[in-house]
Design an enzyme around this catalytic site. Structure first.
Site: not given
Ligand code: SF4
Length: 290
Positions: A12, A128
């Site tokens: 990504c 995250e």
């Protein structure tokens, strides 16, 4: 063999950016170059980066930078306290946090400052999410699904955000449940569409090919999900980690093959797989042999 590679196969843009920052640092900066934990969960990428001079510093290592040392923060980001600790330890810190994750961190910090309780929908063990918790003073509540919302206080203003890679169904279900549970709930959809885009593309590709090859780690959740989605389309699906696993005999009768890859798979692995498939004998020749 005719080969079609999905446009968004592989890294990504957030991961691509972090890898580029690391390689650039190795080329242009002096001293030692580290990433804070493995930059990505893909062995061949880590090996290649090592060969280029980018080494892994274990997370939470109590290491002081001796002499010139650069440290790159991963795309998933870290709690603000970690960044400060690394600067204090003497590292020249390059922030490789994905800009989309930075937006989520800012949203969390803003809502926390406004006195709201933060609810993060996601996996509490994910880097995250641990980073996001740091942006609300460690006071956020992480919920993985609807059955965990009892932990959310009913009488406090809450702001709900999502781990960037969360699926749409889970976020919609938890958001709906929190709205019913709390008097004041603000829902902020912070999901990133990179994963969903790759999945939609893979499904569309299945309609154009006789077989599809998914490239990526066998322990990569998003790669496995891609393979599962393709199998559900009824297309012959091969999940490989590298080109060397492909056998001519398995592609007998295949005229057109598609390729896609998980978000931790680098371009060079995809290119090697494409090259291997292109070099396979045409379908008709193999049909005659068997
Ligand atoms: S999945 Fe989205 S948010 Fe996560 S690193 Fe990639 S681009 Fe950034």
């Amino acid at each position: 063999m005719n080969v079609i590679v999905a446009k968004n196969a592989g890294f990504c843009w957030g991961v691509k950016r972090a890898v580029t920052l690391s390689r650039d640092a190795a080329r242009k900066k002096g001293g030692r170059i580290y990433t804070y934990g493995p930059l990505i969960h893909n062995r061949s990428v880590i090996k290649r980066l090592e060969a280029e001079g980018v080494h892994v510093l274990p997370e939470h290592a109590d290491a002081h930078a001796a002499g010139a040392a650069t440290l790159i923060i991963r795309a998933h980001g870290v709690p603000p306290g970690d960044t400060q600790r690394l600067v204090d330890a003497g590292y020249d810190v390059i922030d490789g946090t994905c800009p989309h994750v930075v937006k989520i961190q800012k949203e969390v910090a803003r809502a926390h400052k406004a006195g709201r309780t933060i609810v993060i929908v996601g996996d509490s063990d994910h880097a995250e999410v641990r980073g996001l918790l740091g942006f609300c003073g460690g006071k956020g509540i992480v919920v993985a699904g609807v059955d965990e919302i009892a932990a959310v206080p009913r009488d406090e203003p809450v702001t709900v955000v999502a781990q960037s890679t969360l699926d749409e169904e889970t976020f919609a279900a938890v958001s709906h449940a929190v709205k019913n549970h709390c008097a004041d709930a603000a829902i902020v959809d912070t999901r990133c569409n990179a994963t969903a885009k790759t999945q939609r593309e893979a499904i569309a590709l299945c309609a154009q090919v006789d077989a599809i090859v998914i490239v990526g780690g066998r322990d990569s959740a998003n790669t496995n999900r891609l393979a599962q989605l393709c199998r559900e389309q009824g297309v012959r699906t091969f999940h490989v980690e590298e080109a060397g696993e492909l056998r001519d005999s398995e592609f007998a009768g295949v005229a057109t093959v598609g390729i896609t890859a998980g978000s931790s798979t680098p371009d060079w692995l995809i290119a090697e797989v494409a090259e291997r498939l292109r070099a396979m004998p045409p379908a008709r020749a193999l049909n005659t042999e068997h």
